[in-house]
Design an enzyme around this catalytic site. Sequence first.
Site, PDB file in Angstrom:
ATOM      1  N   SER A  56       0.976  -1.197  -0.045  1.00  0.00           N
ATOM      2  CA  SER A  56      -0.054  -0.131  -0.001  1.00  0.00           C
ATOM      3  C   SER A  56       0.923   1.378  -0.056  1.00  0.00           C
ATOM      4  CB  SER A  56      -0.806  -0.270   1.205  1.00  0.00           C
ATOM      5  OG  SER A  56      -1.543   1.155   1.435  1.00  0.00           O
ATOM      6  N   SER A  76      10.852   6.829   8.213  1.00  0.00           N
ATOM      7  CA  SER A  76      10.649   7.643   9.395  1.00  0.00           C
ATOM      8  C   SER A  76       9.546   8.693   8.731  1.00  0.00           C
ATOM      9  CB  SER A  76      11.774   8.399   9.808  1.00  0.00           C
ATOM     10  OG  SER A  76      11.359   9.306  10.979  1.00  0.00           O
ATOM     11  N   TYR A 105       3.339   8.392  17.945  1.00  0.00           N
ATOM     12  CA  TYR A 105       3.876   8.090  16.565  1.00  0.00           C
ATOM     13  C   TYR A 105       5.182   8.835  16.639  1.00  0.00           C
ATOM     14  CZ  TYR A 105       4.300   8.705  11.439  1.00  0.00           C
ATOM     15  OH  TYR A 105       4.614   8.605  10.138  1.00  0.00           O
ATOM     16  N   LYS A 151       9.014   7.152  15.623  1.00  0.00           N
ATOM     17  CA  LYS A 151       9.795   7.478  14.587  1.00  0.00           C
ATOM     18  C   LYS A 151      11.167   8.223  15.170  1.00  0.00           C
ATOM     19  CE  LYS A 151       6.944   6.583  11.272  1.00  0.00           C
ATOM     20  NZ  LYS A 151       7.397   5.293  10.515  1.00  0.00           N
TER      21      LYS A 151
END
Length: 341
Positions: free
Chosen positions: A47, A172, A186, A190
């Site tokens: 995807s 990232s 999140y 990262k």
Amino acid sequence: MADINLSFLTLCILPILLLLFLKLIIRPHPVTIPIKSRHVFITGGSSGIGLALARQAAAEGARVTILARNPSKLEEAKASIRLSTGIDVTTVSADVCDFDAVKTAVESVDPIDVLVCNQGVFVAYELEKQEIKEVREMIDVNLVGSFNLVKAVLPGMKSRSDRKPVSIAFMSSQAGQVGIYGYTAYSASKFGLRGLAEALQQEVIADDIHVSLIFPPDTDTPGFAEENKKKPRLTSIIAGSSGAMQADEVAKKALNGIKSGSFIVPCNFEGFLLAIATAGLSPQRSYLMAFVEVVSAGILRIAGLCFQWTWYGSIEKWHAQKKYMEVGCILQNTQESCIMD
Ligand SMILES: NC(=O)C1=CN([C@@H]2O[C@H](COP(=O)(O)OP(=O)(O)OC[C@H]3O[C@@H](n4cnc5c(N)ncnc54)[C@H](OP(=O)(O)O)[C@@H]3O)[C@@H](O)[C@H]2O)C=CC1
Ligand SMILES: CCCCCCCCCCCCCCCC(=O)[C@@H](N)CO
């Protein structure tokens, strides 16, 4: 006369000396990673950015494997790559959180020359409202999943028979360079990738393995469309400072970054500024980029502070509006109907 000489010295000689000095000391050395006829293994390749990367790598003559969990999405991706390039990619289904499954998947294919840890999940929400289960999922898939992949791939990579340079890349996000409202978990996942990447590069350089960290801005993908359904308004406003890109454009930047062995790979102009502003102690292979980093450090710190000033301005405005609405609602006694998101 002496004045002219002095300004000549500062304007011409000093920059040249600085350039020469940087050319001498930058490490690791510059490198190029060929991908034609080599095995490129892309996670989250069914995807969005991963799919675009798989398509482009296949079109450039790489042998491509894509990994994701959902087998039917993998088959769909394979069919769409075949349709646009005429090339067949290999698919493997596994959850990156499951080390044994990752190891089995990696061992079921040829030795890997380029590993792209691109899988990722992201749900933007204020930490106070976010379930700890969701926090854990982001850390597990984005960060721990990447550890699992590297651990599973390294032995084969190190014992490769051709001694050509190989690469490990991590997807990232610009939210992995600066913390953004709504991205506590999140951003943490990262930022974690950066620590992993910086330390790993020192550990694998002797084996001619080169690490890249890619930092896209908002990118038009199925995952992004899903994220937008319930994203806090402030997250969109602040992330909007960097514009948006198409998955194909990000994939192109990512692939070029990997091929040129760049450690930090920005994807747009704001990303380029962000890379300089957050250079920190990252390795730098290009003496020209090192030069730009050194001479623009001060001014970019000012630019960074200006961005923070506008972002905190938006946050203040948002809270002021919220208060205003609440007071209005209390006065009209219609609290239910005007709660802000
Ligand atoms: N889109 C954006 O705005 C930005 C995205 N990024 C990063 O780029 C990467 C790709 O994002 P994007 O293309 O938008 O994402 P998508 O949601 O479109 O695709 C995510 C891919 O990851 C796979 N995946 C998710 N969880 C797992 C898992 N546990 N194990 C194996 N595969 C998994 C999915 O397949 P399946 O569900 O079948 O497992 C899918 O193939 C992510 O790391 C993201 O953080 C960075 C900046 C911006
Ligand atoms: C000193 C110069 C500064 C330059 C500008 C800084 C702009 C920063 C914007 C950060 C944007 C974060 C987007 C995250 C996208 C993402 O990862 C999600 N869509 C989830 O996938």
